[in-house]
Design a protein around this motif. Structure first.
Motif, PDB file in Angstrom:
ATOM      1  N   ARG A  34      11.035  45.714  -9.014  1.00 54.57           N
ATOM      2  CA  ARG A  34      10.996  45.893  -7.560  1.00 54.57           C
ATOM      3  C   ARG A  34      11.606  47.215  -7.112  1.00 54.57           C
ATOM      4  O   ARG A  34      11.236  47.730  -6.057  1.00 54.57           O
ATOM      5  N   THR A  74      11.877  50.053  -9.310  1.00 56.71           N
ATOM      6  CA  THR A  74      11.499  51.185 -10.143  1.00 56.71           C
ATOM      7  C   THR A  74      10.007  51.295 -10.423  1.00 56.71           C
ATOM      8  O   THR A  74       9.508  52.385 -10.650  1.00 56.71           O
ATOM      9  N   MET A  75       9.294  50.202 -10.423  1.00 51.93           N
ATOM     10  CA  MET A  75       7.903  50.200 -10.872  1.00 51.93           C
ATOM     11  C   MET A  75       6.937  50.168  -9.693  1.00 51.93           C
ATOM     12  O   MET A  75       7.336  49.966  -8.559  1.00 51.93           O
ATOM     13  N   THR A  76       5.657  50.321  -9.982  1.00 51.35           N
ATOM     14  CA  THR A  76       4.670  50.428  -8.911  1.00 51.35           C
ATOM     15  C   THR A  76       3.695  49.269  -8.745  1.00 51.35           C
ATOM     16  O   THR A  76       2.953  49.269  -7.782  1.00 51.35           O
ATOM     17  N   ALA A 129       1.888  45.976  -7.446  1.00 44.70           N
ATOM     18  CA  ALA A 129       2.076  45.143  -6.258  1.00 44.70           C
ATOM     19  C   ALA A 129       2.661  43.795  -6.638  1.00 44.70           C
ATOM     20  O   ALA A 129       3.407  43.195  -5.870  1.00 44.70           O
ATOM     21  N   ARG A 170       5.791  44.600  -4.628  1.00 43.99           N
ATOM     22  CA  ARG A 170       5.678  45.518  -3.480  1.00 43.99           C
ATOM     23  C   ARG A 170       5.033  44.776  -2.312  1.00 43.99           C
ATOM     24  O   ARG A 170       4.049  44.071  -2.510  1.00 43.99           O
TER      25      ARG A 170
END
Length: 166
Positions: free
Chosen positions: A116, A118-120, A122, A165
């Motif tokens: 949540r 650091t990464m992309t 959804a 996301r």
């Protein structure tokens, strides 16, 4: 990133794998506790899977962590997206002597928090064998929701989804 980051939680640490983790993992995969998982058929296949958890970090920015408690490996938590998975997965397993202490929840929560911040993606999913009641309960405790429309990895899997996301 070339290696897994080290994350610290309540009484445990997520750290890059070390070669000594393999022996404990081999014992786990030989036990009935791994009944709901794709098990390596021999130590060579264990090496392939283990090396992919380590090698995924520089290739994709995600991979496996060793769960460490008091200097001992307790299991693994991973965020991976190998080519044969429809979506990035949050997965875990614990060695028997560490079960029932909230360790899997804490390790998976740390990994989910990392995703949540650091990464992309959804969302992440967990592919869980439909008869693995303990992992289903953990997925729900982590806030995962059953997603019957998601593509499962295996025919016997159910998919639980975690929003990453908004």
């Amino acid at each position: 990133m070339t290696t897994a980051p080290t994350l610290t939680g309540d009484g445990l640490r997520l750290r890059p794998h070390v070669i000594d983790d393999m022996e404990a993992f081999w014992a786990f995969y030989q036990s009935p506790r791994a009944a709901f998982m794709d098990r390596p058929s021999n130590r060579t296949h264990l090496w392939y899977g283990f090396a992919s958890e380590v090698g995924s970090w520089p290739l994709t920015g995600m991979g496996g962590w060793g769960i460490e408690i008091g200097g001992q490996v307790a299991g693994q938590v991973a965020i991976t997206h190998p080519p044969h998975f429809a979506e990035p997965e949050l997965g875990w397993f614990l060695l028997e002597s560490f079960e029932g202490k909230g360790i899997a929840f804490e390790a998976a929560r740390l990994a989910l928090d990392y995703a949540r911040t650091t990464m992309t993606p959804a969302s992440l999913v967990s592919y869980i064998h439909r008869d693995n009641a303990r992992s289903i309960a953990l997925a729900k405790r982590l806030g995962g929701t059953h997603d019957p429309a998601a593509k499962a990895h295996d025919a016997d899997d159910v998919v639980y989804r975690y929003e990453v996301r908004p």
